[in-house]
Scaffold this motif. Structure first.
Motif, mmCIF file in Angstrom:
data_model
loop_
_atom_site.group_PDB
_atom_site.id
_atom_site.type_symbol
_atom_site.label_atom_id
_atom_site.label_comp_id
_atom_site.label_asym_id
_atom_site.label_seq_id
_atom_site.Cartn_x
_atom_site.Cartn_y
_atom_site.Cartn_z
ATOM 1 N N CYS A 171 35.545 35.965 50.116
ATOM 2 C CA CYS A 171 36.923 36.428 49.916
ATOM 3 C C CYS A 171 37.848 35.871 50.996
ATOM 4 N N ILE A 172 37.394 35.942 52.225
ATOM 5 C CA ILE A 172 38.203 35.460 53.345
ATOM 6 C C ILE A 172 38.463 33.964 53.208
ATOM 7 N N ASP A 173 37.443 33.210 52.826
ATOM 8 C CA ASP A 173 37.610 31.771 52.652
ATOM 9 C C ASP A 173 38.629 31.459 51.556
ATOM 10 N N LEU A 174 38.555 32.192 50.474
ATOM 11 C CA LEU A 174 39.505 31.960 49.384
ATOM 12 C C LEU A 174 40.933 32.276 49.821
ATOM 13 N N LEU A 175 41.094 33.362 50.573
ATOM 14 C CA LEU A 175 42.426 33.726 51.047
ATOM 15 C C LEU A 175 42.961 32.695 52.047
ATOM 16 N N ALA A 176 42.091 32.256 52.947
ATOM 17 C CA ALA A 176 42.534 31.365 54.021
ATOM 18 C C ALA A 176 42.713 29.925 53.555
ATOM 19 N N LEU A 177 41.818 29.450 52.710
ATOM 20 C CA LEU A 177 41.814 28.037 52.353
ATOM 21 C C LEU A 177 42.574 27.726 51.070
ATOM 22 N N GLN A 178 42.582 28.682 50.134
ATOM 23 C CA GLN A 178 43.214 28.420 48.841
ATOM 24 C C GLN A 178 44.581 29.075 48.690
ATOM 25 N N GLN A 179 44.845 30.055 49.543
ATOM 26 C CA GLN A 179 46.130 30.766 49.508
ATOM 27 C C GLN A 179 46.532 31.129 48.063
ATOM 28 N N VAL A 198 47.863 33.033 44.713
ATOM 29 C CA VAL A 198 49.107 33.761 44.452
ATOM 30 C C VAL A 198 48.958 34.545 43.153
ATOM 31 N N ALA A 199 49.894 35.487 42.951
ATOM 32 C CA ALA A 199 49.988 36.265 41.704
ATOM 33 C C ALA A 199 48.649 36.894 41.336
ATOM 34 N N GLY A 200 48.191 36.645 40.098
ATOM 35 C CA GLY A 200 46.975 37.297 39.606
ATOM 36 C C GLY A 200 45.741 36.954 40.411
ATOM 37 N N ASP A 201 45.632 35.708 40.861
ATOM 38 C CA ASP A 201 44.471 35.321 41.655
ATOM 39 C C ASP A 201 44.448 36.051 42.994
ATOM 40 N N LEU A 202 45.621 36.228 43.585
ATOM 41 C CA LEU A 202 45.692 36.953 44.853
ATOM 42 C C LEU A 202 45.275 38.410 44.657
ATOM 43 N N ARG A 203 45.759 39.028 43.593
ATOM 44 C CA ARG A 203 45.377 40.422 43.323
ATOM 45 C C ARG A 203 43.874 40.526 43.092
ATOM 46 N N PHE A 204 43.295 39.546 42.408
ATOM 47 C CA PHE A 204 41.859 39.557 42.156
ATOM 48 C C PHE A 204 41.073 39.507 43.466
ATOM 49 N N VAL A 205 41.427 38.595 44.354
ATOM 50 C CA VAL A 205 40.678 38.447 45.598
ATOM 51 C C VAL A 205 40.842 39.677 46.482
ATOM 52 N N VAL A 206 42.062 40.187 46.593
ATOM 53 C CA VAL A 206 42.298 41.367 47.430
ATOM 54 C C VAL A 206 41.580 42.590 46.855
ATOM 55 N N ALA A 207 41.656 42.769 45.528
ATOM 56 C CA ALA A 207 40.953 43.894 44.898
ATOM 57 C C ALA A 207 39.451 43.775 45.108
ATOM 58 N N THR A 208 38.933 42.579 44.963
ATOM 59 C CA THR A 208 37.503 42.351 45.155
ATOM 60 C C THR A 208 37.083 42.692 46.574
ATOM 61 N N PHE A 209 37.887 42.283 47.536
ATOM 62 C CA PHE A 209 37.614 42.580 48.943
ATOM 63 C C PHE A 209 37.449 44.084 49.154
ATOM 64 N N LYS A 210 38.354 44.864 48.565
ATOM 65 C CA LYS A 210 38.305 46.317 48.735
ATOM 66 C C LYS A 210 37.154 46.931 47.936
ATOM 67 N N ILE A 211 36.881 46.393 46.756
ATOM 68 C CA ILE A 211 35.788 46.905 45.929
ATOM 69 C C ILE A 211 34.449 46.701 46.627
ATOM 70 N N LEU A 212 34.291 45.591 47.309
ATOM 71 C CA LEU A 212 33.057 45.347 48.058
ATOM 72 C C LEU A 212 32.822 46.435 49.097
ATOM 73 N N THR A 213 33.887 46.865 49.750
ATOM 74 C CA THR A 213 33.762 47.937 50.746
ATOM 75 C C THR A 213 33.293 49.230 50.093
ATOM 76 N N ASP A 214 33.831 49.548 48.921
ATOM 77 C CA ASP A 214 33.401 50.761 48.217
ATOM 78 C C ASP A 214 31.930 50.668 47.822
ATOM 79 N N LEU A 215 31.505 49.498 47.353
ATOM 80 C CA LEU A 215 30.100 49.339 46.972
ATOM 81 C C LEU A 215 29.177 49.489 48.178
ATOM 82 N N GLU A 216 29.585 48.918 49.308
ATOM 83 C CA GLU A 216 28.762 49.044 50.514
ATOM 84 C C GLU A 216 28.636 50.502 50.932
ATOM 85 N N ARG A 217 29.714 51.264 50.796
ATOM 86 C CA ARG A 217 29.666 52.675 51.176
ATOM 87 C C ARG A 217 28.834 53.491 50.194
ATOM 88 N N ILE A 218 28.861 53.130 48.931
ATOM 89 C CA ILE A 218 27.992 53.799 47.957
ATOM 90 C C ILE A 218 26.525 53.557 48.319
#
Length: 222
Positions: A64-72, A74-94
């Motif tokens: 996720c970090i690589d995609l944000l940093a290297l690909q920058q 926007v729009a739907g793709d940005l929401r997908f990567v950011v949502a995925t980043f947060k979803i991963l945290t929820d899965l780890e806590r589960i």
């Protein structure tokens, strides 16, 4: 990077999240079975395998970090990567909560509390996580709403289990060391129910972030 390769990386990330979610739900169900069976060794093994999920989490987080940093994106793709980043945290806590439940499996004397089994609660929570991830994979906003609505049922079932326990304790005649053991068993049972309720909260988070990813609408985020 060509658009085709970029799309492939986004799809690979989604597949990674799906694999992690499948593993986490499996661990949660295994932990619940170990608890129900009083399987101390099985529960301990589940807890000790939590590092596997943590490593997968860090790997996908890095993607996720690589995609944000290297690909920058926007729009739907940005929401997908950011949502995925947060979803991963929820899965780890589960996964952490599943490890907790595995550790509770060996509670001495927990057979006294078989009057309030947690198998159905665990299955409700597990299914809620699976449904939230299905909504993420299929980008289904209505499924997101269903997951959020289902959390009310899980909360009510957890509350009912606690009520059942109170009624049982009101009729249980214990004294001395047995009384202390019963208190310890009760504490572990309530911790297990609490953790399963928190699993549902994380499933809601996944659904809410997915809904925002799809609709660019924070209606379900709270």
């Amino acid at each position: 990077m060509t658009r085709d390769r970029y799309e492939t990386e986004l799809e690979t990330l989604k597949e990674g999240v799906t694999s992690m979610a499948t593993l986490v739900v499996e661990r949660l169900r295994e932990a619940a079975r170990a608890y129900e069976d009083g399987d101390e060794d099985g529960g301990r093994e589940i807890a000790e395998r939590d590092d596997e999920v943590n490593e997968l989490y860090l790997e996908l987080e890095s993607e996720c970090i690589d995609l944000l940093a290297l690909q920058q994106p926007v729009a739907g793709d940005l929401r997908f990567v950011v949502a995925t980043f947060k979803i991963l945290t929820d899965l780890e806590r589960i996964a952490d909560l599943a490890a907790n439940i595995g550790r509770y499996a060996g509670t001495p004397g927990r057979d006294r509390l078989t009057v309030v089994p947690i198998a159905d609660i665990a299955e409700m929570a597990s299914s809620q996580v699976a449904d939230a991830i299905a909504a993420y994979v299929e980008e289904d906003p209505e499924q997101c709403r269903t997951v959020v609505a289902d959390d009310t049922d899980l909360d009510q079932r957890c509350e009912a289990a606690a009520d059942d326990l109170v009624r049982y304790l009101a009729t249980y005649d214990a004294a001395g060391d047995e009384h202390e053991a019963l208190l310890a068993d009760t504490k572990q049972f309530l911790l297990t129910v609490r953790d399963l309720e928190r699993v549902g909260d994380h499933a809601v988070n996944i659904a809410a972030r997915t809904f925002y990813m799809i609709e660019s609408d924070d209606e379900l985020i709270y």
